[in-house]
Scaffold this motif. Structure first.
Motif, PDB file in Angstrom:
ATOM      1  N   LYS A 108     -36.272 -10.095  43.930  1.00 52.02           N
ATOM      2  CA  LYS A 108     -35.850 -11.116  44.888  1.00 52.02           C
ATOM      3  C   LYS A 108     -36.178 -10.656  46.301  1.00 52.02           C
ATOM      4  O   LYS A 108     -35.658  -9.639  46.771  1.00 52.02           O
ATOM      5  CB  LYS A 108     -34.349 -11.375  44.746  1.00 52.02           C
ATOM      6  CG  LYS A 108     -33.864 -12.610  45.487  1.00 52.02           C
ATOM      7  CD  LYS A 108     -32.396 -12.867  45.175  1.00 52.02           C
ATOM      8  CE  LYS A 108     -31.920 -14.190  45.757  1.00 52.02           C
ATOM      9  NZ  LYS A 108     -30.493 -14.443  45.420  1.00 52.02           N
ATOM     10  N   LEU A 109     -37.054 -11.395  46.954  1.00 53.18           N
ATOM     11  CA  LEU A 109     -37.425 -11.124  48.339  1.00 53.18           C
ATOM     12  C   LEU A 109     -37.255 -12.395  49.152  1.00 53.18           C
ATOM     13  O   LEU A 109     -37.653 -13.480  48.709  1.00 53.18           O
ATOM     14  CB  LEU A 109     -38.882 -10.647  48.435  1.00 53.18           C
ATOM     15  CG  LEU A 109     -39.229  -9.287  47.826  1.00 53.18           C
ATOM     16  CD1 LEU A 109     -40.712  -8.996  48.000  1.00 53.18           C
ATOM     17  CD2 LEU A 109     -38.401  -8.178  48.466  1.00 53.18           C
ATOM     18  N   SER A 132     -32.794   1.598  38.468  1.00 53.06           N
ATOM     19  CA  SER A 132     -32.015   0.703  39.322  1.00 53.06           C
ATOM     20  C   SER A 132     -31.190  -0.287  38.509  1.00 53.06           C
ATOM     21  O   SER A 132     -30.221  -0.845  39.003  1.00 53.06           O
ATOM     22  CB  SER A 132     -32.945  -0.052  40.275  1.00 53.06           C
ATOM     23  OG  SER A 132     -33.803  -0.928  39.571  1.00 53.06           O
ATOM     24  N   LEU A 133     -31.563  -0.497  37.230  1.00 53.05           N
ATOM     25  CA  LEU A 133     -30.813  -1.389  36.349  1.00 53.05           C
ATOM     26  C   LEU A 133     -29.810  -0.654  35.467  1.00 53.05           C
ATOM     27  O   LEU A 133     -29.120  -1.277  34.659  1.00 53.05           O
ATOM     28  CB  LEU A 133     -31.789  -2.183  35.463  1.00 53.05           C
ATOM     29  CG  LEU A 133     -32.622  -3.240  36.189  1.00 53.05           C
ATOM     30  CD1 LEU A 133     -33.707  -3.782  35.272  1.00 53.05           C
ATOM     31  CD2 LEU A 133     -31.736  -4.382  36.675  1.00 53.05           C
ATOM     32  N   GLY A 134     -29.763   0.672  35.585  1.00 48.08           N
ATOM     33  CA  GLY A 134     -28.780   1.432  34.840  1.00 48.08           C
ATOM     34  C   GLY A 134     -29.256   2.016  33.533  1.00 48.08           C
ATOM     35  O   GLY A 134     -28.452   2.465  32.723  1.00 48.08           O
ATOM     36  N   TYR A 135     -30.581   2.045  33.297  1.00 52.61           N
ATOM     37  CA  TYR A 135     -31.114   2.540  32.033  1.00 52.61           C
ATOM     38  C   TYR A 135     -31.729   3.931  32.128  1.00 52.61           C
ATOM     39  O   TYR A 135     -32.323   4.396  31.176  1.00 52.61           O
ATOM     40  CB  TYR A 135     -32.149   1.563  31.476  1.00 52.61           C
ATOM     41  CG  TYR A 135     -31.584   0.208  31.162  1.00 52.61           C
ATOM     42  CD1 TYR A 135     -30.606   0.056  30.191  1.00 52.61           C
ATOM     43  CD2 TYR A 135     -32.011  -0.920  31.849  1.00 52.61           C
ATOM     44  CE1 TYR A 135     -30.068  -1.193  29.906  1.00 52.61           C
ATOM     45  CE2 TYR A 135     -31.487  -2.173  31.564  1.00 52.61           C
ATOM     46  CZ  TYR A 135     -30.517  -2.302  30.591  1.00 52.61           C
ATOM     47  OH  TYR A 135     -29.992  -3.533  30.320  1.00 52.61           O
ATOM     48  N   ALA A 159     -47.693  -1.273  43.610  1.00 53.10           N
ATOM     49  CA  ALA A 159     -46.506  -0.436  43.815  1.00 53.10           C
ATOM     50  C   ALA A 159     -46.891   1.030  43.636  1.00 53.10           C
ATOM     51  O   ALA A 159     -47.639   1.386  42.720  1.00 53.10           O
ATOM     52  CB  ALA A 159     -45.419  -0.825  42.834  1.00 53.10           C
ATOM     53  N   ARG A 160     -46.380   1.856  44.505  1.00 52.54           N
ATOM     54  CA  ARG A 160     -46.659   3.296  44.451  1.00 52.54           C
ATOM     55  C   ARG A 160     -45.341   4.041  44.549  1.00 52.54           C
ATOM     56  O   ARG A 160     -44.839   4.319  45.626  1.00 52.54           O
ATOM     57  CB  ARG A 160     -47.596   3.709  45.586  1.00 52.54           C
ATOM     58  CG  ARG A 160     -49.012   3.145  45.476  1.00 52.54           C
ATOM     59  CD  ARG A 160     -49.774   3.786  44.310  1.00 52.54           C
ATOM     60  NE  ARG A 160     -51.168   3.334  44.253  1.00 52.54           N
ATOM     61  CZ  ARG A 160     -51.579   2.286  43.556  1.00 52.54           C
ATOM     62  NH1 ARG A 160     -50.693   1.593  42.859  1.00 52.54           N
ATOM     63  NH2 ARG A 160     -52.856   1.927  43.545  1.00 52.54           N
ATOM     64  N   CYS A 161     -44.772   4.378  43.400  1.00 52.29           N
ATOM     65  CA  CYS A 161     -43.507   5.110  43.342  1.00 52.29           C
ATOM     66  C   CYS A 161     -43.768   6.523  42.848  1.00 52.29           C
ATOM     67  O   CYS A 161     -44.697   6.766  42.067  1.00 52.29           O
ATOM     68  CB  CYS A 161     -42.516   4.420  42.404  1.00 52.29           C
ATOM     69  SG  CYS A 161     -42.120   2.719  42.819  1.00 52.29           S
ATOM     70  N   ALA A 169     -37.510  -0.886  46.531  1.00 55.01           N
ATOM     71  CA  ALA A 169     -37.575  -1.038  47.987  1.00 55.01           C
ATOM     72  C   ALA A 169     -37.925   0.271  48.685  1.00 55.01           C
ATOM     73  O   ALA A 169     -38.424   0.259  49.814  1.00 55.01           O
ATOM     74  CB  ALA A 169     -36.245  -1.578  48.509  1.00 55.01           C
ATOM     75  N   MET A 170     -37.695   1.407  48.023  1.00 53.64           N
ATOM     76  CA  MET A 170     -37.988   2.717  48.609  1.00 53.64           C
ATOM     77  C   MET A 170     -39.415   3.167  48.320  1.00 53.64           C
ATOM     78  O   MET A 170     -39.859   4.189  48.828  1.00 53.64           O
ATOM     79  CB  MET A 170     -36.986   3.742  48.078  1.00 53.64           C
ATOM     80  CG  MET A 170     -35.538   3.401  48.384  1.00 53.64           C
ATOM     81  SD  MET A 170     -34.345   4.523  47.598  1.00 53.64           S
ATOM     82  CE  MET A 170     -34.725   6.057  48.473  1.00 53.64           C
TER      83      MET A 170
END
Length: 520
Positions: A108-109, A132-135, A159-161, A169-170
């Motif tokens: 959601k943006l 982030s979803l708890g898994y 995306a580059r994590c 978002a980070m």
């Protein structure tokens, strides 16, 4: 904390337990040596993890084997998990998966939900989503819309994590026009690490046996963990599609495709009759309401369930709906004698029954375009020999009700008018250029909607309206609901409603400001 690999069974030295993410997602540190009793040796020392690893053996460690100093403290963790597994997250969600920890990633943006392009999508990005979803972490990052195509915006791409971030978002990523140039055929998906089965009470399973009613064909019969232990479920005890949906999710990690009756003649165990009621989102039949009694034989047969890895996903096209309203922003006045099919289909207001054929009704017209963005064909549940020939429309109707229409007062939320499309003849009217293939037409034996195709019912057709004869000028919300009552199996029911903001300004004119999916 123990780690197992060939020929070793030992513990981890607490001197190296600074990073705990590779062990479990949400932990609290226990007192040193609290769980040391029964352990054989200390094998791993000076363990250093980045947090992106899915197991300890992927981290750096300085030694394997019995510790030189037996007095070293043992590293301990206490993993925290509370079912249901998914945390509440208002900016990211998974859709289209058979179980909550798999699905198409939606973010959601700027107040709107959309998808992620699979360009550069990898396990590190997926792990951040799952965390982030708890898994905890991800087992796979899957490209090319494996859980069906999303709708609306493509929010980000590339995306580059690193895998250690707490949220997308980070991470670094691209959005705007760069993301919009990617099609929904490239929506990114994930498979997160599933919570342990030990966290839940097992409520259902399937046994494969010969069905005496189907020439001894091997079929999957539903068993339930009831008051007297495991037993077959009588067909009359299962109402609707929610129960088989939960059973397939729990026992197979899959969707339910169909539920039928059958008989296992050789079965000598317990059977259950009564009622099983589920909402459809439970992880186990043990969480559903059960009022069951033991019986030796089911009077109407046992329950046979067919599970599947994919399903159709019906979504109303909000662009087609909005364009049809903008193109013809007028309230039609029609004499009753000219819409006899509409009267037969019962898609006028109740006040129409008291009017004479020369009286007029006022209707607000619009088009309905139903897209199938799932991975399987949408086909009628009834066999062709049960389809009904409709003389008014001059074709066979294979489904009784595919959509309902409702007009709500924008201020009070009260329903002021309603309509419905009484029956449908399904066909591929329009198909996406990147993956849709037109295969179904509106005739006997070949009705349906293919994946990435849609069926259009234009605004000039009977019942493509709401009768507003008794509605006063003012602000309203028009709702178009596909698959009312969730009577037909889909991979996602949350995207079935489209809404438009309508203002009726006079007896023959209206304006529309926006149309949107209710879950977006």
């Amino acid at each position: 904390m123990q780690e197992l690999w060939p020929n070793f069974d030992g513990s981890v030295c607490s001197a190296s337990s600074a990073n705990r993410t590779a062990v479990c997602d949400s932990v609290t540190v226990a007192e040193n040596n609290q769980f040391r009793e029964g352990l054989r040796s200390v094998y791993l020392q000076t363990v250093k993890c980045t947090g992106a690893e899915t197991r300890l053996l992927d981290c750096y460690f300085s030694a394997i084997g019995p510790a030189s100093n037996p007095s070293l403290s043992v590293a301990t963790v206490r993993c925290g998990f509370q079912p249901p597994p998914a945390c509440t997250n208002e900016t990211i969600r998974l859709r289209g998966g058979a179980v909550p920890w798999t699905g198409r990633v939606e973010v959601k943006l700027n107040g709107q939900w959309g998808t992620i392009c699979d360009s550069g999508w990898d396990i590190r990005d997926a792990t951040v989503v799952c965390r982030s979803l708890g898994y905890g972490s991800a087992t796979a990052a899957i490209p090319s819309a494996p859980y069906g195509r999303g709708v609306g915006r493509i929010q980000l791409t590339n995306a580059r994590c690193t895998g250690t971030e707490a949220s997308l978002a980070m991470c670094t990523y691209q959005s705007g026009l760069v993301a919009a140039s990617c099609g929904h055929s490239r929506d990114a998906g994930v498979i997160c690490n599933a919570p342990s089965a030990a966290c839940f009470k097992t409520g259902s399973r399937f046994i494969t046996a010969s069905d005496a009613n189907s020439l001894n064909q091997s079929r999957s019969f539903l068993q339930l963990n009831g008051p007297s232990g495991w037993g077959l479920v009588c067909y009359t005890s299962v109402a609707g599609g929610a129960v088989p949906a939960v059973a397939c999710r729990e026992a197979r990690g899959a969707f339910a495709y169909s539920v039928q009756k059958g008989t296992v003649s050789s079965y000598q165990g317990v059977r259950y009759v009564g009622a099983v009621s589920c909402q459809g989102n439970e992880l186990s039949l043990a969480a559903c309401t059960q009022r069951l009694f033991s019986i030796s034989r089911c009077p109407d047969g046992d329950t046979v369930v067919t599970c599947t890895t994919g399903l159709p996903d019906l979504v109303p096209d909000t662009t087609a709906l909005l364009n049809s309203l903008l193109r013809y922003p007028y309230i039609d006045s029609i004499p009753l004698y000219s819409i006899t099919c509409g009267l037969d289909d019962n898609c006028l207001a109740s006040s129409a029954k008291t009017k004479s054929p020369t009286d007029y009704v006022k209707v607000l017209r619009f088009s309905t375009q139903v897209m199938n963005w799932g991975t399987y064909d949408f086909v009628p549940s009834l066999p062709p020999y049960l389809w009904i020939w409709h003389a008014c429309h001059n074709h066979y109707h294979s489904i009784e009700a595919l959509s309902n229409y409702t007009l709500y007062n924008a201020s009070t939320g009260l329903k002021v008018a309603e309509g419905r499309k009484a029956s449908f003849c399904l066909e591929d009217t329009i198909c996406s250029q990147d993956g849709g293939q037109q295969r179904y037409s509106c005739n006997l034996n070949t009705q349906g909607i293919s994946p990435n195709c849609g069926d259009l019912y234009a605004s000039h057709l009977d019942c493509q309206w709401i009768d507003v004869s008794d509605v006063q000028p003012g602000g309203y919300v028009l709702e178009l609901l596909i698959n009312p009552g969730n009577s037909m199996m889909e991979s996602d029911y949350s995207n079935n409603a489209a809404r438009c903001n309508i203002k009726i300004t006079s007896s023959n004119y209206f304006t529309v400001s926006s149309c949107y999916l209710s879950d977006h």
